[in-house]
Design a protein around this motif. Structure first.
Motif, mmCIF file in Angstrom:
data_model
loop_
_atom_site.group_PDB
_atom_site.id
_atom_site.type_symbol
_atom_site.label_atom_id
_atom_site.label_comp_id
_atom_site.label_asym_id
_atom_site.label_seq_id
_atom_site.Cartn_x
_atom_site.Cartn_y
_atom_site.Cartn_z
ATOM 1 N N GLU A 174 -12.183 4.034 6.512
ATOM 2 C CA GLU A 174 -12.545 3.341 7.662
ATOM 3 C C GLU A 174 -13.352 3.011 8.682
ATOM 4 O OE1 GLU A 174 -9.904 -1.102 5.754
ATOM 5 O OE2 GLU A 174 -9.224 0.270 7.999
ATOM 6 N N ARG A 179 -7.744 5.411 2.648
ATOM 7 C CA ARG A 179 -8.378 3.649 3.268
ATOM 8 C C ARG A 179 -8.578 3.805 4.925
ATOM 9 N NH1 ARG A 179 -5.990 0.278 6.433
ATOM 10 N NH2 ARG A 179 -4.251 0.296 5.641
ATOM 11 N N GLU A 180 -7.873 4.266 5.492
ATOM 12 C CA GLU A 180 -7.996 3.987 7.050
ATOM 13 C C GLU A 180 -9.121 5.008 7.793
ATOM 14 O OE1 GLU A 180 -7.343 3.055 9.751
ATOM 15 O OE2 GLU A 180 -5.794 2.055 9.047
ATOM 16 N N GLU A 216 0.902 -0.951 -0.158
ATOM 17 C CA GLU A 216 -0.257 -0.158 0.570
ATOM 18 C C GLU A 216 1.015 1.144 -0.117
ATOM 19 O OE1 GLU A 216 -4.452 0.633 2.505
ATOM 20 O OE2 GLU A 216 -2.099 0.883 3.385
#
Ligand SMILES: [Zn+2]
Length: 317
Positions: free
Chosen positions: A230, A226-227, A218
């Motif tokens: 999420e 993404r974090e 990544e």
């Protein structure tokens, strides 16, 4: 001000990088070629000019003075040869710095009355060289403690090369200290409000910016996006690098970014985040004054990122 001008101003501010972060050091020559010198540690332990930093249960001794402090550095003792030793580097005049990892039971034998402090407590007060010594020693000590066995065959590993390698006693493979990249991000919305969140492990009032580990395969920017998605269901773009800080608890390198979202709607999912909210600068100032907001410690990049967005230091120890 037009919205376009406001947006540009926000973007240009986000391009600045953070300066004067704690623990970034650089004032010490790690002298890495010396690590391969045969018998390096016994030679240095026999030299009374060698300076020893002793770590016991995450604490070292410091000399405190008005508003600052320095590492308590001492000559080697016979006890040091029985401990895990790591060569940390040397000064321009050749003075060598050696870290040793002691046991709690050794503490009483240590000389002097200098108080024992953790890196979280004194990292921001130490001069650059001392903070680097402490951060490197803490990270290496954590790594040694967690890598006692070979990941290939399971046999015991032993320290080598001045404490910068562990070698398998069976297949002789070499294993190197780990650093785990983690992204930490100051996410803002179109109104330049900052996203703060609370981990379920934190008490009410303790809030910070989001963070998470980079996954295999990544990129850093993808990890930021993404974090955030999420943890709070927000899509971000304009991911910009802000600065980085070693964080050896146990082995992270924190990589700071700013990011923007056009849609601030929060959709908390899973159990990673207990609460999240958008704050304006006025909101944050009021929360601090009212004692409703516990900031990250002064030593952390998280605190510096929040203050960078806020526009200056926030008065809270
Ligand atoms: Zn092995």
């Amino acid at each position: 001000m037009s919205s376009a001008a406001h947006r540009l101003e926000g973007v240009s501010r986000s391009w600045e990088t953070l300066r004067d972060l704690s623990l970034v050091g650089g004032a010490l020559d790690r002298a890495s070629p010396r690590r391969r010198e045969p018998g390096l540690l016994p030679v240095l332990l026999n030299d009374p000019l060698t300076r020893i930093v002793e770590l016991v249960a995450g604490r070292v001794q410091v000399i405190e003075s008005d508003g600052g402090c320095a590492l308590f550095l001492r000559p080697p003792t016979t006890l040091d040869a029985k401990r895990l030793g790591v060569f940390l580097g040397q000064d321009g005049d050749g003075t060598a710095y050696l870290g040793v990892v002691g046991e709690v039971c050794d503490q009483a034998e240590s000389s002097g009355t200098a108080p024992w402090r953790s890196l979280r407590e004194v990292g921001v007060l130490l001069p650059g060289r001392d903070a680097s010594l402490f951060a490197a020693l803490q990270g290496l000590a954590n790594w040694h403690a967690a890598h006692t066995h070979c990941p290939s065959c399971g046999a015991i590993t032993e320290p080598d090369q001045g404490g910068w390698v562990r070698r398998c006693t069976q297949d002789l493979t070499e294993h190197y200290p780990r650093t785990d990249p983690a992204v930490i991000m100051a996410v803002t919305d179109a109104a330049d409000r900052l996203l703060l969140a609370r981990s379920p492990h934190w008490p009410p009032g303790r809030l910070s910016v989001l963070a998470g580990f980079v996954e295999p395969g990544e990129s850093l920017e993808a990890a930021v996006a993404r974090e955030v998605f999420e943890e709070v269901g927000v899509t971000v773009d304009e991911v910009r690098y802000l600065g980085n800080q070693p964080w050896p608890f146990p082995s992270s390198l924190m990589l700071g970014f700013t990011a923007r979202t056009a849609d601030p709607t929060l959709r908390l999912a899973g159990e990673e985040i207990a609460e999240a909210l958008w704050v304006s600068r006025a909101d944050l100032g009021e929360m601090v004054r009212a004692g409703r907001f516990r900031l990250s410690p002064i030593v952390s990049i998280a605190r510096r990122m929040i203050e960078h967005w806020y526009g200056g230091p926030i008065d809270q120890r």
